[in-house]
Motif scaffolding. Structure first.
Motif, PDB file in Angstrom:
ATOM      1  N   GLY A 171       0.826  -1.201   0.000  1.00  0.00           N
ATOM      2  CA  GLY A 171       0.000   0.000   0.000  1.00  0.00           C
ATOM      3  C   GLY A 171       0.855   1.242   0.000  1.00  0.00           C
ATOM      4  N   LYS A 172       0.264   2.348  -0.428  1.00  0.00           N
ATOM      5  CA  LYS A 172       0.968   3.620  -0.384  1.00  0.00           C
ATOM      6  C   LYS A 172       1.119   4.072   1.067  1.00  0.00           C
ATOM      7  CE  LYS A 172      -0.854   7.462   0.272  1.00  0.00           C
ATOM      8  NZ  LYS A 172      -0.650   8.846   0.020  1.00  0.00           N
TER       9      LYS A 172
ATOM     10  N   VAL B 164      -2.845  -2.981   1.451  1.00  0.00           N
ATOM     11  CA  VAL B 164      -2.531  -2.857   2.872  1.00  0.00           C
ATOM     12  C   VAL B 164      -2.582  -1.385   3.277  1.00  0.00           C
ATOM     13  CG1 VAL B 164      -0.844  -3.337   4.686  1.00  0.00           C
ATOM     14  CG2 VAL B 164      -1.031  -4.875   2.720  1.00  0.00           C
ATOM     15  N   LEU B 165      -3.315  -1.091   4.328  1.00  0.00           N
ATOM     16  CA  LEU B 165      -3.359   0.251   4.898  1.00  0.00           C
ATOM     17  C   LEU B 165      -2.003   0.532   5.541  1.00  0.00           C
ATOM     18  CD1 LEU B 165      -5.335   2.619   5.438  1.00  0.00           C
ATOM     19  CD2 LEU B 165      -5.903   1.483   7.598  1.00  0.00           C
ATOM     20  N   THR B 166      -1.343   1.658   5.138  1.00  0.00           N
ATOM     21  CA  THR B 166       0.074   1.826   5.493  1.00  0.00           C
ATOM     22  C   THR B 166       0.410   3.232   5.999  1.00  0.00           C
ATOM     23  OG1 THR B 166       0.574   0.214   3.731  1.00  0.00           O
ATOM     24  CG2 THR B 166       2.428   1.397   4.661  1.00  0.00           C
ATOM     25  N   PRO B 167      -0.067   3.611   7.197  1.00  0.00           N
ATOM     26  CA  PRO B 167       0.469   4.833   7.807  1.00  0.00           C
ATOM     27  C   PRO B 167       1.919   4.556   8.234  1.00  0.00           C
ATOM     28  CG  PRO B 167      -1.031   3.715   9.316  1.00  0.00           C
ATOM     29  CD  PRO B 167      -1.077   2.951   8.028  1.00  0.00           C
ATOM     30  N   ARG B 168       2.848   5.373   7.776  1.00  0.00           N
ATOM     31  CA  ARG B 168       4.267   5.012   7.949  1.00  0.00           C
ATOM     32  C   ARG B 168       4.610   4.769   9.410  1.00  0.00           C
ATOM     33  NH1 ARG B 168       8.314   6.749   4.278  1.00  0.00           N
ATOM     34  NH2 ARG B 168      10.072   5.399   4.699  1.00  0.00           N
TER      35      ARG B 168
ATOM     36  N   ASP C 246     -11.418  -6.231   6.346  1.00  0.00           N
ATOM     37  CA  ASP C 246     -10.618  -7.399   5.986  1.00  0.00           C
ATOM     38  C   ASP C 246      -9.198  -7.017   5.577  1.00  0.00           C
ATOM     39  OD1 ASP C 246     -11.534  -6.210   3.550  1.00  0.00           O
ATOM     40  OD2 ASP C 246     -11.077  -8.076   2.480  1.00  0.00           O
ATOM     41  N   LEU C 247      -8.867  -5.729   5.603  1.00  0.00           N
ATOM     42  CA  LEU C 247      -7.516  -5.300   5.236  1.00  0.00           C
ATOM     43  C   LEU C 247      -6.502  -5.667   6.320  1.00  0.00           C
ATOM     44  CD1 LEU C 247      -8.033  -1.632   3.948  1.00  0.00           C
ATOM     45  CD2 LEU C 247      -7.814  -3.705   2.563  1.00  0.00           C
TER      46      LEU C 247
END
Length: 433
Positions: free
Chosen positions: A158-159, A197-201, A223-224
């Protein structure tokens, strides 16, 4: 079409951290892995396979060791060129090396150039699946997913979300990150074998508004998988306390915004309190153990054998964390995990290390029903390991007899030369020349 891979293959039966180590893994000799439509549909003997499937396509890997493909549960795609950068610890390293490199990905053509190089580096090291951080540019994830789909790879990516404490050119906003990620989910999640994918750094590079937006989006798509960083470096932990003075600890920052629950995988987790471990366990979240990165950047020693709640181990997977990590190789990563455990007074058994690098990482990502093992019903991500890839390994192998000794020799001495072939969904994506 039925495809059959012949050879000695490994099967995990249970988690070697929870149950008897010696019975957790077996070697099935002169076996046959029956593959249809990318799935393992049967396991039998080589002789029976030749008799019962006369029209199948056979791939003879006799003489090699067939293992589940390695699963890297925490790695950074844009840091392909950051690996082996000298002399800094985490926060300085981000500013000096990582952020300048990630800014190059504003150019989609550059992302398209690096994506196949990155995936081929994984494949040549026997890594068949990975959870990947891209950049703040939405098209960086698009570029990687596009390449992964060409190979039918199970890719989780994910981004990255960042709206502060990073160069302006890398910052999004709470709303733009939400919008970009939502579009990425709609485009790529469960598209073939891709998983968005949820991607907060990590907490310092997101405002409270952005973390709230991330939690809101995850609630919309429960469901992520959600990936981020946690308690990697002492200075980082102190910085989080300054930025979020109302939070009781680092983990509480994520918990406050709905980012601590099943499917959350937190990179590093070196400096967790007992209360944080309990809350991760209760949430059924996971830790990505990144030993080469923790050593290379000087962050600390992850206490694998004390990562428990009420004597029950948390979900933990193994990860290279390239480019903070110093190698794409899971052999190198297992070796470093063994050495870190030794420094902390524990013995990491070869079966436990191999589990962490395969089925254990899949378990940390909640996809252990799909990958990480050679069992009927699993996706056919398999590697063939050359047990005589170097003169030293050949000599060592002549002196040992047990499976545990053979695996340990490769954990300590193996490298990419030991990977004879990597199969994704039953198809070879890499063969050693």
């Amino acid at each position: 079409m039925v495809k059959i891979i012949l050879g000695d293959y490994l099967t995990f039966h249970h988690d070697p951290f929870l149950n008897d180590i010696d019975t957790s893994l077996t070697l099935n000799q002169a076996g046959a892995i029956i593959i249809e439509n990318g799935l393992i549909t049967a396991l039998t003997s080589a002789s029976d396979a030749r008799k019962n499937y006369p029209d199948a396509v056979f791939e003879d890997c006799s003489g090699y060791l067939l293992s589940p493909g390695f699963v890297d549960c925490h790695i950074h795609f844009p840091q392909y060129h950051v690996i082996a950068s000298y002399g800094e610890q985490l926060l300085e390293w981000l500013n000096k090396y990582t952020f300048p490199t990630e800014m190059k990905f504003h150019d989609r053509a550059y992302a398209d150039k690096i994506a196949p190089l990155f995936l081929q580096e994984l494949f040549k090291n026997g890594t068949s699946s990975a959870a990947v951080y891209c950049t703040a540019h939405a098209h960086s994830a698009d570029a990687l997913f596009t390449q992964a789909q060409k190979h039918n790879m199970r890719l989780l990516a994910g981004k990255v979300w960042m709206d502060r404490n990073a160069p302006t050119a890398l910052c999004d906003t709470a709303q733009s990150a939400y919008d970009d990620a939502k579009q990425g989910i709609e485009t790529w999640h469960n598209n073939g074998r891709n998983q968005y994918v949820l991607t907060p750094r990590f907490a310092p590079t997101s405002t409270e508004a952005q973390l709230e937006a991330a939690g809101r989006l995850w609630a919309e798509y429960p469901d992520l998988i959600m990936q981020t960083h946690l308690s990697e470096n002492k200075n980082e932990c102190a910085w989080v306390q300054e930025l979020f003075p109302d939070s009781t600890d680092y983990l509480d920052v994520y918990d406050k915004y709905g980012l601590l629950k099943k499917g959350g995988i937190f990179g590093h987790g070196i400096y967790l309190s007992e209360d944080e471990k309990q809350r991760i366990y209760d949430a059924d979240a996971s830790i990505a153990h990144c030993p080469t990165s923790n050593m290379f950047i000087g962050s600390g020693l992850f206490p694998l054998f004390n990562c428990k709640h009420n004597n029950r181990p948390l979900r933990v997977g193994l990860a290279t964390d390239v480019g903070g990590g110093s190698s794409f190789s899971m052999f190198a990563t297992m070796r470093c995990a063994y050495e870190v455990a030794q420094l902390l007074g524990h013995k990491l058994h070869p079966y436990q290390a191999w589990y962490l690098a395969s089925w254990g990482s899949a378990n940390a990502l909640h996809i252990d029903d799909k990958i990480g093992n050679i069992q009927v019903g699993m996706e056919a991500d398999i590697i063939a390991i050359n047990l005589q890839s170097t003169p030293l390994i050949t000599e060592k192998m002549s002196q040992i007899n047990t499976l545990a000794e053979q695996l340990f020799a490769h954990i300590i001495l193996g490298d990419e030369r030991a990977i004879k072939a990597t199969y994704i969904a039953g198809e070879a994506v890499y063969r050693a020349s």
